[in-house]
Each structure stands twice: as C-alpha cells, then as structure tokens.
Design a protein around this motif. Structure first.
Motif, short mmCIF file in Angstrom:
data_model
loop_
_atom_site.label_atom_id
_atom_site.label_comp_id
_atom_site.label_asym_id
_atom_site.label_seq_id
_atom_site.Cartn_x
_atom_site.Cartn_y
_atom_site.Cartn_z
N THR A 155 35.87 31.02 36.28
CA THR A 155 35.36 31.71 37.48
C THR A 155 36.26 31.55 38.68
OG1 THR A 155 34.20 29.76 38.24
CG2 THR A 155 32.93 31.27 36.94
N LEU A 156 36.37 32.80 39.53
CA LEU A 156 37.37 32.77 40.70
C LEU A 156 36.77 33.57 41.90
CD1 LEU A 156 39.33 33.70 37.64
CD2 LEU A 156 40.79 33.17 39.18
N PRO A 157 36.35 32.75 42.78
CA PRO A 157 35.77 33.39 43.97
C PRO A 157 36.73 34.33 44.48
CG PRO A 157 35.12 31.08 43.96
CD PRO A 157 36.32 31.27 42.81
N LEU A 158 36.13 35.34 45.27
CA LEU A 158 37.03 36.34 45.94
C LEU A 158 36.95 35.77 47.40
CD1 LEU A 158 36.27 38.15 43.50
CD2 LEU A 158 36.73 40.05 44.91
N ARG A 159 37.67 35.22 48.07
CA ARG A 159 37.93 34.51 49.11
C ARG A 159 38.84 35.39 50.23
NH1 ARG A 159 38.02 29.46 46.12
NH2 ARG A 159 35.93 28.22 46.35
N THR A 160 38.25 35.42 51.44
CA THR A 160 39.04 35.98 52.53
C THR A 160 38.93 35.16 53.73
OG1 THR A 160 37.37 37.48 53.55
CG2 THR A 160 38.38 38.02 51.61
N PHE A 161 39.44 35.43 54.82
CA PHE A 161 39.37 34.58 56.14
C PHE A 161 38.12 34.69 56.76
CE2 PHE A 161 40.68 38.60 57.60
CZ PHE A 161 39.89 38.99 58.65
N GLU A 162 37.11 35.80 56.36
CA GLU A 162 35.78 35.87 56.68
C GLU A 162 34.98 35.08 56.05
OE1 GLU A 162 34.77 39.86 57.65
OE2 GLU A 162 35.82 39.93 59.57
N GLY A 166 32.60 37.73 47.12
CA GLY A 166 32.14 38.22 45.59
C GLY A 166 32.86 37.20 44.63
N ILE A 167 32.85 37.40 43.42
CA ILE A 167 33.04 36.29 42.44
C ILE A 167 33.67 37.15 41.02
CG2 ILE A 167 30.98 35.81 41.60
CD1 ILE A 167 32.01 32.62 41.35
N LEU A 168 34.44 36.60 40.39
CA LEU A 168 34.69 37.06 39.02
C LEU A 168 34.66 36.00 38.01
CD1 LEU A 168 36.28 39.48 37.27
CD2 LEU A 168 38.42 38.10 37.82
N GLY A 169 33.85 36.40 36.98
CA GLY A 169 34.00 35.57 35.76
C GLY A 169 34.33 36.04 34.39
N VAL A 170 35.32 35.32 33.93
CA VAL A 170 35.93 35.90 32.42
C VAL A 170 36.01 34.87 31.40
CG1 VAL A 170 37.53 37.48 33.65
CG2 VAL A 170 38.17 35.24 33.35
N ALA A 188 45.51 38.92 40.98
CA ALA A 188 44.42 39.92 41.10
C ALA A 188 43.26 39.87 41.83
CB ALA A 188 44.08 40.20 39.46
N VAL A 189 42.70 38.68 41.87
CA VAL A 189 41.65 38.39 42.64
C VAL A 189 41.87 38.45 44.03
CG1 VAL A 189 39.83 36.48 43.06
CG2 VAL A 189 40.41 37.11 40.96
N ASP A 190 43.16 37.78 44.45
CA ASP A 190 43.43 37.87 45.98
C ASP A 190 43.75 39.25 46.35
OD1 ASP A 190 43.23 35.15 46.08
OD2 ASP A 190 45.49 34.96 45.72
N LEU A 191 44.31 40.17 45.37
CA LEU A 191 44.61 41.43 45.86
C LEU A 191 43.21 42.25 46.07
CD1 LEU A 191 47.47 42.61 43.48
CD2 LEU A 191 47.62 42.39 45.93
N SER A 192 42.26 42.05 45.12
CA SER A 192 40.93 42.72 45.12
C SER A 192 40.18 42.08 46.50
CB SER A 192 40.20 42.33 44.04
OG SER A 192 40.83 42.76 42.98
N ALA A 193 40.39 40.86 46.75
CA ALA A 193 39.58 40.17 47.87
C ALA A 193 40.35 40.92 49.16
CB ALA A 193 39.84 38.96 48.06
N GLU A 194 41.48 41.16 49.27
CA GLU A 194 42.09 41.78 50.41
C GLU A 194 41.62 43.20 50.40
OE1 GLU A 194 46.46 41.22 50.02
OE2 GLU A 194 46.35 39.01 50.31
#
Length: 601
Positions: A155-162, A166-170, A188-194
C-alpha cells in the motif's frame, strides 16, 4: 643432406583437457547469464522509465481525478505484473470517496457509501489510517476469492503538502519486490499525487474565478439597482411635482363645475357640467393612482377592496392598452370581502402583472386579450380572494419557470425591464400573508394567480361625502384667512365659503400671511403648503410659536403628499389636511368640523 628431426611430444592428459573445457564453457555461460540479467534489467528500467514518462503525459492532460487514478492503476500492471490493484481517492466534488479496482477484465468503479454518522462536524480526518481503512472497504466491496492474502499487498498513500488525497494498493506477482520496482511505484504514486494536487488547485482557482465573476456580477446588479432606486426617487419627485401642478387646476375645474350645477341653468348645460365634473374626477383618480404608486413609505396592512384596486390599475393602463389593441375583459366576483394588503403595494403588484401581460402580447403579435378575474379562494384552509391576470400571449417557456421569480431575472432587453417586477410582486404577496404563482396548467397563454387572505377586521367605512346641494353649512360669520398662490383656486374657495356666510381674506404668499396674522384676528386659516418663498410649513411653524391659540384652527391644503419629507412632516402636525384636488363638499365638511371642534373646546 641431414635429415630433419621432430621433437618428442608430451603425452596428452584427457581428464585435464576436459576440465579446462568445462571451466571455459561454465564461465562463458555465467557471463552470458550476467549479461542477460543486465540486459533484462536495462529493458525493465527502460520500460519503467517509458511507462513513467507516458504516465506523466497522461496526467498532464487529465481533467478529472478518476482519469489520474485510472492511469496510475494502468502503469502498475507494467511495474508489478497483472495482479489486482486498488485505488481510493476523493472525487472532484471534494466529498465523495471513489473506489477503483483493476483486474483482468478492466477497471471497476464504485462510490463509497457514506457512513450513517458522517456529519461534517464528526467526520474522521482523512489521514493515512483513514485511507488504509477505505482500502480495506474497497477490497471487501470488490471481494474476489482469487485475491491474495493481506500480507501480499503493498500500500502506498498519495501524500501532498495539503495531506493525503488517496491510496494505492497492489498485489505484486513476486512477493519480494525489487528496490527499483518499489522506487518506480513510489515515483508513479508521487506523480499521481502531484497531479491530483494540481487538479485540486485548478478547481479552487476556477471556483475563486467563478466567485469573483459572481461578485462582479452582483456588484453590477447592485449598482444597477442603486441607479434604478435613484431613478425611481427622481421619478417620485417628478410625479410629486407634476401632481401638485395638476391638482391645483383640477380643484378649480371640479369646484366650479359643481358650483355651476347648483345654478338655475338649462338641463343640457347641467349635463355638460356633469360631464366636465366626471372627467375631472377621472383625472383626479389617475393623479391619485400615480401618487399611490410613488408612495413607498406606507407599509401598514388594511382592508382593501380588490375589485376597486383592479379598476384603479386598469385606469392607469387604459390608454396604453387601447393604443396597442389589447382588449380588456374583467370577470369580478361581486361580493368578495376585503383582503389584507397595503393599498399602494397591492396596486404595484397588480400593475406589474398587467405590464408583463401587456408586453408579452404586444411582443408576440402586436395585440391580444387581457382578462382579470377575481373569485373566492383559500390559503391553508383560511378564506382568501384570488385575482388572476390572464393573457393570450406566448406563455412562459418551461425552462424559464424555475427562475421566474428570481430578482433581476428577465428575458427582456435591458432597456425594457430590470427583472424585478415579479420578484417584488411575490414579496408583496408574501408580506400580506398571501402568495403569487404561475398556473403552469394553463396553456393558452400565461396565467398568474395572486391570492390574498381575507381581512379579518371590519374596515372602517369611508366617511360619506355630502352632495353639493345637501352639504353641511358651517355657522356664518367666521373670519377665514386663505393663503394660496393659485388665483383660480382662491376664487373658488372664496365663493364657496362666502355662500356659507364667512368672510374670506386672501394672502398670496407666506410673508403676506404672517403680516396679516400680526394685525388681524382669524377664526380659521386655510394654508397651502407649497408656495414660492416662505413655504406653508414655515408659516405653520411661526403660527405654532407666535399664535399658539390658532394652531388648531389651521387646515393644511396640498397637492403633494408623496414627497417623503412632506409626508413625514404631516405625520407630526396636529391639524387636518385637505388634499387637492378636493371638491366643494369636502371643503365645506372640513371647515364645519374644524370650527365646530374649536367651539366644543
């Protein structure tokens, strides 16, 4: 010739040669394997980089959050294999949680049902633990018996400065995820979070732009309303001035016509005089209607005869309706009770409805038929009266009906309307305890129903105006000072009061009146309020200060009670007011009552 010799050959060791050959082949195979692994790693890295570059391009063109997350799920296939993958994220509305699952058959999408107690004040913060819980709900929602166990998921949360968006689970095909693969997933998760963050910022920017645009539009509407209010105020002042100028000669016309009818003249002359009197009274009603429309300060509710108000409104519109070929029909119930309303505001509401019907018919085909009907009705079980304004114009299109009563909503050209008529009319109805609505079942044009509650108290009856021949005569011998700058009106009042035995003296200005008051005693003063120089108000103030015994024997006359300062001032004085145009009977009755009141005192 010396024969050649061959040096002796060492004996060959077969086992040693075989060992050397095997070592050579083994080393070659290992080198080839290493090269192959390096090549495969390079190819995988190229694929990851190409996939990330492709993801970045897709994210740059995405316009919805779901597009971002679907692109993220698609690249996980290239990174970790075709195993299932889940995504949970906040949808574009900022509140809805959307769940996605990538499987062998494509991407499935569902909305997370709201929690029963998820009130704004008690909703949990959307942090990493919240999103892990949502991911578990997503897996339960799309439950499949073939999916891996819990320990197989990454699992990888989609974190931003705010915060976490969301979250991704594979579930990787290989449980041991290589470092570079994990790094690719993280990128990929960071790009999507941005991308989600940029999208949210764009949405906030667009919302601010819309808010700014709406604020500018509201400011513009308020500016237009201020201009309209100033224009209406100017119109009110103009109406007041015109009414004063018209009421003075109308008083003379009505009064002299009535006086002449008392003389011994031929019947045909009397008939002509009656026509003059009648038409002058019609002009009087028109002026009074104009003044009523301009009076905005009177907000009290009273018992109003609706049929009479319909007639007064149609009198105002009679000329314009006639020249535009609008046939006017009325179907007025004869014995309906008075309604609870403010007379001036009710007339404004009726006039707005008639104006709308008039303009709609003229714009549609240049003519038409206007029908006004009154009938008994009920509001929430209580007795009421309904007045319907019906036209045979084009009607109101269905798409315009929801906004029909919104302030400033109009389908007219800017110079033809402000969009306030129906909104004001509905508010007037609500203020009276009634309602105004469009009859959407009527298809032959437009039909507006104004319903008002029945006035529960018995309205005071109008004081009867005595006929000219039977007018009450005041005791003779009163000395009257008449202060007015209208010569014809002075002549009329002097003749009427002289017939009753009074002595009338005349002052053409306020200063002349004060001079005469200083040297003579008077039983009564008829004081016009609007005069050049020293006004009637100024004269009355001097009377209250210097001649207090005369202050209650003053009758104020005016053709202008619409002016707000004048109306406010009249509320403060304790003396009768005779509004122009008045007739002979009204003049005599007020003189009698004022003199008799002083004799009782």
């Amino acid at each position: 010739m010396t024969p050649s010799t061959t040096p002796p050959q060492a004996p060959v060791d077969a086992d040693s040669g075989a060992r050397k050959g095997g070592t050579l082949r083994g080393g070659l195979a290992s080198a080839l394997a290493d090269r192959g692994r390096e090549h495969l790693g390079t190819l995988a890295a190229i694929r990851r980089n190409c996939g990330l570059a492709s993801l970045e391009r897709q994210l740059a063109g995405a316009t919805r959050s779901s597009e971002v997350m679907e692109a993220l799920l698609a690249i996980t296939r290239d990174l970790v294999g075709p195993g299932p993958a889940y995504a949970a994220f906040t949808d574009d509305d900022g509140d809805t949680i959307r769940l996605l699952r990538r499987g062998t058959s494509g991407i499935q999408s569902r909305v997370l049902p709201p929690a029963p107690t998820a009130e704004p004040a008690t909703a949990p913060p959307r942090d990493a633990s919240y999103w892990h819980h949502v991911l578990r709900v997503a897996r339960d929602t799309f439950a499949s018996p073939a999916e891996p166990d819990d320990d197989a998921w990454l699992t990888l949360p989609l974190r931003t400065f705010e915060g976490t968006l969301g979250i991704l689970g594979v579930a990787p095909t290989d449980k041991a995820v290589a470092a570079d693969v994990a790094e690719g997933l993280r990128m990929a998760v960071d790009l999507s979070a941005e991308a989600l963050q940029r999208m949210r910022l764009r949405q906030e920017r667009d919302a601010l732009r819309r808010g700014l645009h709406d604020a500018h539009a509201q400011i513009e509407r308020l500016r237009e309303r201020i201009v309209l209010s100033e224009s209406l105020a100017s119109i009110g002042e103009l109406v007041s001035s015109v009414a004063h100028e018209l009421n003075n000669p109308l008083t003379s016309v009505i009064g002299f016509a009535q006086l002449l009818q008392t003389l011994d003249v031929q019947e045909d002359i009397k008939a002509d005089l009656a026509i003059i009197d009648s038409e002058a009274r019609r002009c009087q009603r028109i002026v009074q209607n104009l003044l009523s429309l301009a009076r905005q300060q009177d907000q009290d509710l009273a018992g109003v005869q609706l049929n009479e108000m319909v007639h007064r409104t149609l009198e105002l519109k009679a000329y314009s309706l006639r020249i535009d070929d609008i046939e006017v029909l009325t179907d007025l119930a004869p014995r309906i009770p008075p309604v609870c309303a403010n007379p001036c505001q009710l007339q404004q509401a009726l006039l707005n409805l008639v104006n709308n019907a008039h303009e709609a018919m003229v714009h549609a085909r240049g003519s038409g038929t206007l029908l006004i009907r009154t009938e008994p009705a009920a509001i929430d079980g209580h007795p009421a009266v309904r007045v319907s304004v019906i036209d045979d114009g084009p009607g109101v299109p269905p798409e315009e009906r929801p906004r029909l009563f919104e302030p400033f909503f109009t389908t007219k050209r800017p110079q033809n309307g402000t969009g306030l008529g129906l909104a004001i009319s509905r508010q007037i109805a609500v203020d009276c305890g009634g309602r105004l609505q469009l009859d959407e079942s009527y298809t032959a044009g437009a039909k507006f129903d104004l319903e008002l509650p029945v006035y529960q108290e018995t309205p005071p009856a109008d004081a009867p105006i005595a006929a000219e021949h039977d007018a009450l005569r005041s005791p003779a011998g009163a000395r009257v000072l008449l202060v007015d700058d209208e010569v014809d009106l002075v002549d009329l009042v002097t003749r009427v009061l002289a017939e009753d035995g009074h002595v009338v003296e005349y002052a053409a200005s306020g200063r002349a009146a004060l001079q005469q008051l200083a040297t003579h005693d008077y039983d009564l003063v008829l004081l016009d309020l609007r005069m050049p120089g020293l006004s009637g108000q100024d004269v009355y103030r001097v009377i209250t200060q210097d001649f207090p015994g005369l202050a209650h024997r003053v009758i104020l006359t005016t053709g202008d009670t619409v002016c707000s300062p004048m109306s406010a001032w009249l509320q403060t004085v304790d003396c009768p007011v005779l509004e122009k145009p008045f007739n002979v009977a009204q003049l005599r009755a007020l003189v009698v009552s004022t003199l008799e009141a002083q004799r009782v005192i």
